[in-house]
Design a protein around this motif. Sequence first.
Motif, short mmCIF file in Angstrom:
data_model
loop_
_atom_site.label_atom_id
_atom_site.label_comp_id
_atom_site.label_asym_id
_atom_site.label_seq_id
_atom_site.Cartn_x
_atom_site.Cartn_y
_atom_site.Cartn_z
N GLN A 15 39.65 29.51 43.86
CA GLN A 15 40.66 30.38 44.46
C GLN A 15 41.19 31.38 43.45
N ARG A 16 41.40 30.97 42.21
CA ARG A 16 41.89 31.90 41.20
C ARG A 16 40.89 33.03 40.95
N ILE A 17 39.62 32.64 40.82
CA ILE A 17 38.59 33.66 40.59
C ILE A 17 38.48 34.60 41.79
N ASP A 18 38.52 34.05 43.00
CA ASP A 18 38.41 34.88 44.20
C ASP A 18 39.60 35.84 44.32
N ARG A 19 40.81 35.37 43.95
CA ARG A 19 41.97 36.27 44.00
C ARG A 19 41.81 37.42 43.00
N TYR A 20 41.29 37.09 41.82
CA TYR A 20 41.08 38.13 40.81
C TYR A 20 40.10 39.17 41.32
N LEU A 21 38.97 38.72 41.89
CA LEU A 21 37.95 39.65 42.38
C LEU A 21 38.45 40.42 43.60
N ALA A 22 39.28 39.78 44.44
CA ALA A 22 39.82 40.48 45.60
C ALA A 22 40.76 41.60 45.17
N GLU A 23 41.56 41.35 44.13
CA GLU A 23 42.46 42.40 43.63
C GLU A 23 41.65 43.55 43.04
N LEU A 24 40.58 43.21 42.32
CA LEU A 24 39.72 44.24 41.75
C LEU A 24 39.04 45.05 42.86
N SER A 25 38.56 44.37 43.90
CA SER A 25 37.91 45.06 45.01
C SER A 25 38.87 46.02 45.71
N GLY A 26 40.13 45.58 45.88
CA GLY A 26 41.10 46.45 46.52
C GLY A 26 41.43 47.69 45.72
N ALA A 27 41.27 47.60 44.38
CA ALA A 27 41.54 48.76 43.52
C ALA A 27 40.33 49.69 43.41
N THR A 29 38.56 51.00 46.03
CA THR A 29 38.27 51.51 47.38
C THR A 29 37.59 52.88 47.36
N GLU A 30 37.79 53.65 46.27
CA GLU A 30 37.21 55.00 46.23
C GLU A 30 35.77 55.00 45.75
N LEU A 31 35.30 53.86 45.23
CA LEU A 31 33.91 53.78 44.82
C LEU A 31 33.01 53.60 46.04
N PRO A 32 31.78 54.09 46.00
CA PRO A 32 30.84 53.79 47.08
C PRO A 32 30.65 52.28 47.20
N ALA A 33 30.39 51.84 48.42
CA ALA A 33 30.31 50.40 48.68
C ALA A 33 29.28 49.72 47.80
N THR A 80 36.55 54.08 37.86
CA THR A 80 36.70 55.28 38.70
C THR A 80 37.00 56.52 37.88
N GLY A 81 37.21 56.35 36.59
CA GLY A 81 37.49 57.50 35.74
C GLY A 81 38.90 58.02 35.87
N GLY A 82 39.80 57.22 36.37
CA GLY A 82 41.19 57.66 36.51
C GLY A 82 42.05 56.54 37.02
N VAL A 83 43.03 56.85 37.84
CA VAL A 83 43.93 55.85 38.39
C VAL A 83 43.19 55.02 39.41
N PRO A 84 43.32 53.68 39.37
CA PRO A 84 42.65 52.86 40.38
C PRO A 84 43.01 53.29 41.78
N GLY A 87 41.36 59.53 43.70
CA GLY A 87 40.23 60.31 44.17
C GLY A 87 39.29 60.63 43.03
N PRO A 88 38.20 61.30 43.31
CA PRO A 88 37.22 61.68 42.30
C PRO A 88 37.89 62.52 41.22
N GLY A 89 37.49 62.24 39.96
CA GLY A 89 38.09 62.99 38.86
C GLY A 89 39.39 62.41 38.40
#
Length: 258
Positions: A15-27, A29-33, A80-84, A87-89
């Motif tokens: 559960q701890r690992i999944d929460r960590y990865l879920a938070e990373l995935s939510g940040a 969102t601007e990357l291609p799937a 993403t090269g900027g703020v999690p 947008g691009p850039g």
Amino acid sequence: MTAMEEPMLTATQHQRIDRYLAELSGALTELPAGDRDDLLAGIREHIAAALAGRTEVTDADVDEVLSALGDPLAIAAEATGGVPGGGPGGGPAPTRAAPAAPAAPTLSRDWVPAVVVLTLLLGPIVLPFLVSFGGLLLLPLLLLAGWVVLWVSPLWTPGEKLAGTFLLPAAGTAAFIAFFVAWDTSGTGSKYCEGGSTASGGYTETCTSGGGSDSGGSAIALGVLVVIAIASLVTAFVLYRNGRRRTDALAQSFSTGA
């Protein structure tokens, strides 16, 4: 991981690992799937590789590996090269409130060790003497409740739970037995008298005291009860200390989202 054996993890550690990865995935969102999935898969493989070399993975090991990876938002910002989530850039993204840290499960809270120890240790000592309040009837229910919490809670190992099941109530049982043995031997039943008429028409009585022949057995029984009481108190100390240590670790992991 293909050639490396997967580490054995508990449900809490997954559960701890999944929460960590879920938070990373939510940040991310601007990357291609596809890119996001590849990055998450790489992070998961890194975590598994870091834990694979350990004989027994502990919660502290999982915390150490996740802390070494760093904040998921920082990883997303670099990816993403900027703020999690920006947008691009690296353009700014709308401010979002951080999700509230989940609370630890009820039977992992800091009050659980004290309740289990007091219920199973002191219940058998106190309740048998509260006969007028139904203590003997309440004792089985109290013990059953304590055993259920002990075995359902994730705060102890199976060996600790087994010791707590039998040794925690043992002190109360020993005290109960010792009390009634002492009460029984303190009566007048150890004095025997015989009487009869004398040749002159009088009456004579001869009294003798008994019970000394069993002094060795009483000493052995007392020694056994003392050993049982000491084992019970040591078990209570170990279960309370380990339970509190694990509740503190769980509370810290939930507060940080690790």
